[in-house]
Design a protein around this motif. Sequence first.
Motif, short mmCIF file in Angstrom:
data_model
loop_
_atom_site.label_atom_id
_atom_site.label_comp_id
_atom_site.label_asym_id
_atom_site.label_seq_id
_atom_site.Cartn_x
_atom_site.Cartn_y
_atom_site.Cartn_z
N LYS A 15 -8.99 10.55 -4.06
CA LYS A 15 -8.32 10.84 -5.33
C LYS A 15 -8.49 9.71 -6.35
N GLY A 16 -9.09 8.61 -5.93
CA GLY A 16 -9.28 7.48 -6.83
C GLY A 16 -8.00 6.70 -7.10
N TYR A 17 -7.06 6.74 -6.16
CA TYR A 17 -5.78 6.06 -6.32
C TYR A 17 -5.86 4.63 -5.78
N SER A 18 -5.44 3.69 -6.58
CA SER A 18 -5.29 2.30 -6.12
C SER A 18 -3.89 2.16 -5.51
N ASN A 19 -3.65 1.02 -4.87
CA ASN A 19 -2.30 0.76 -4.37
C ASN A 19 -1.30 0.76 -5.51
N GLY A 20 -1.71 0.23 -6.65
CA GLY A 20 -0.83 0.21 -7.82
C GLY A 20 -0.49 1.59 -8.32
N MET A 21 -1.48 2.47 -8.34
CA MET A 21 -1.24 3.84 -8.80
C MET A 21 -0.31 4.57 -7.83
N MET A 22 -0.50 4.35 -6.52
CA MET A 22 0.39 4.98 -5.54
C MET A 22 1.81 4.42 -5.68
N ALA A 23 1.91 3.14 -5.99
CA ALA A 23 3.23 2.55 -6.18
C ALA A 23 3.96 3.23 -7.34
N VAL A 24 3.25 3.48 -8.42
CA VAL A 24 3.85 4.15 -9.57
C VAL A 24 4.24 5.58 -9.20
N LYS A 25 3.38 6.28 -8.47
CA LYS A 25 3.65 7.68 -8.12
C LYS A 25 4.80 7.83 -7.12
N THR A 26 4.99 6.82 -6.26
CA THR A 26 5.99 6.94 -5.20
C THR A 26 7.25 6.13 -5.42
N GLY A 27 7.17 5.09 -6.25
CA GLY A 27 8.30 4.19 -6.41
C GLY A 27 8.34 3.11 -5.34
N LEU A 28 7.35 3.08 -4.47
CA LEU A 28 7.24 2.04 -3.45
C LEU A 28 6.52 0.85 -4.05
N THR A 29 6.54 -0.28 -3.37
CA THR A 29 5.83 -1.44 -3.88
C THR A 29 4.37 -1.40 -3.44
N GLU A 30 3.52 -2.12 -4.17
CA GLU A 30 2.11 -2.20 -3.79
C GLU A 30 1.96 -2.80 -2.40
N SER A 31 2.79 -3.77 -2.08
CA SER A 31 2.69 -4.39 -0.76
C SER A 31 3.08 -3.42 0.36
N GLU A 32 4.06 -2.55 0.10
CA GLU A 32 4.40 -1.52 1.10
C GLU A 32 3.21 -0.59 1.32
N ILE A 33 2.61 -0.15 0.23
CA ILE A 33 1.46 0.74 0.32
C ILE A 33 0.35 0.06 1.11
N SER A 34 0.10 -1.20 0.82
CA SER A 34 -0.94 -1.96 1.51
C SER A 34 -0.66 -2.05 3.01
N ARG A 35 0.58 -2.33 3.38
CA ARG A 35 0.93 -2.43 4.80
C ARG A 35 0.74 -1.09 5.51
N TYR A 36 1.07 0.01 4.84
CA TYR A 36 0.86 1.33 5.44
C TYR A 36 -0.63 1.62 5.60
N ARG A 37 -1.40 1.31 4.59
CA ARG A 37 -2.85 1.58 4.63
C ARG A 37 -3.55 0.73 5.68
N ASN A 38 -3.08 -0.49 5.89
CA ASN A 38 -3.70 -1.38 6.86
C ASN A 38 -3.19 -1.16 8.28
N GLY A 39 -2.23 -0.27 8.44
CA GLY A 39 -1.71 0.02 9.76
C GLY A 39 -0.73 -1.01 10.28
N HIS A 40 -0.23 -1.88 9.41
CA HIS A 40 0.73 -2.89 9.83
C HIS A 40 2.15 -2.36 9.93
N ARG A 41 2.40 -1.26 9.27
CA ARG A 41 3.73 -0.65 9.28
C ARG A 41 3.59 0.87 9.23
N MET A 42 4.61 1.54 9.75
CA MET A 42 4.73 2.99 9.60
C MET A 42 5.90 3.22 8.64
#
Length: 71
Positions: A15-42
């Motif tokens: 979809k061409g979404y960056s972590n920043g764009m997902m943060a805006v769409k979800t209200g989560l932080t970029e670091s949360e998105i990054s941790r989910y994408r990297n498999g460090h957190r569920m």
Amino acid sequence: MSVFSERVSQLMQDKGYSNGMMAVKTGLTESEISRYRNGHRMPKAENLLLMAYALDVEPEWLMGQEKGNKK
């Protein structure tokens, strides 16, 4: 890497979404998105729902179930 992190990363890439764009769409932080994408957190249930909604897929599918396919 978990099925969840693989699917989130692939969908975001498709979809061409960056972590920043997902943060805006979800209200989560970029670091949360990054941790989910990297498999460090569920995500907690509410965050899973936010991400599934933003990516237009069923939360069950994001978690690895085939029955809850993409919308």
